[in-house]
Enzyme design. Sequence first.
Site, short mmCIF file in Angstrom:
data_model
loop_
_atom_site.label_atom_id
_atom_site.label_comp_id
_atom_site.label_asym_id
_atom_site.label_seq_id
_atom_site.Cartn_x
_atom_site.Cartn_y
_atom_site.Cartn_z
N TYR A 1 0.81 -1.21 0.00
CA TYR A 1 0.00 0.00 0.00
C TYR A 1 0.85 1.27 0.00
CZ TYR A 1 -3.32 -3.62 1.07
OH TYR A 1 -4.06 -4.77 1.00
N ASP A 2 0.51 2.18 -0.94
CA ASP A 2 1.24 3.43 -1.10
C ASP A 2 0.57 4.60 -0.38
OD1 ASP A 2 3.04 2.15 -2.85
OD2 ASP A 2 1.64 2.40 -4.50
N THR A 3 -0.75 4.53 -0.23
CA THR A 3 -1.51 5.61 0.41
C THR A 3 -2.16 5.05 1.67
OG1 THR A 3 -1.95 6.67 -1.72
CG2 THR A 3 -3.34 7.32 0.14
#
Length: 299
Positions: free
Chosen positions: A18-20
């Site tokens: 997950y990036d956000t």
Amino acid sequence: MATRLNTREDYADLLDKYDTWLFDCDGVLWQGDKLIDGATEVLQLLRHHKKSVLFVTNNATKSRVNYKKKFDSLGVEAHVDEIYGSAYASAVYISSVMKMPKDKKVYVIGMAGLEEELREEGISFIGGTAPEDNTLAPFSLANWAPDPTVGAVLCGLDTSINYTKLSKAFNYILRNEGCAFLATNEDSTYPTAEGLLPGAGSISAPLRYALGRDPVAIGKPKSTMLDCIRAKHDFDPKRTIMVGDRLNTDIEFGKAGGLATLLVLTGITKESELSGPDASPTVPDYVTNSIGDLRALNT
């Protein structure tokens, strides 16, 4: 069934996927004015790994600017454009979705932070913190001149709620043609360091009962809040995770938006709600005891 996170490898896998990262605040990062152990270190770790960090709260008592002061006082790095509160989302909803005419006003049941966000959006309002509405004197329709320009009633958490405010709100919705009934959010309770207190949903409950109708709710778990975030931040839902302490708001909000969800057990939801005969139908993707558990990545 939710995946229980326990090992460093579990948290490393989460970091990779997950990036956000969207965070609720009360019950996740802090309880009242007490910081959750390890919260600042975890946020710093995420930023170090170039992750986008956003804060999504149903707290409507503070504007984003004032909410940032709370972050600052607790030593938590945050920027105003990373903070999304239900007060801000409500103001955006009224101005951009409802497109309420400029000659109309909002009657507010709420506090100064809600008024600040309405003011920032150029929305006229009455009620709220006005001295004449913050009274314990008896209310009488005979002594009240209603404002015909009120086009919406907006109800948030109001720790000075009284019969005058409820009576005026009730009558505006009943009498003013087309008057919208809005709620910043419908949280039944909210956590403090000392325990639970009634939330914004409890403040609007008398109006719902008296009117026999529900308000349009704007905060989590409604999609309006996610739309508000999406308008300002470009993110891939498949690589975004919502971290919260409440199944019926945070986790449902994430699921409705196609996001992964991580439940922490430092706030409203207890372990007993995840399994057994009284288990909630809302199931998070992941569960960990506390946001501080992600400090395992530093070892």
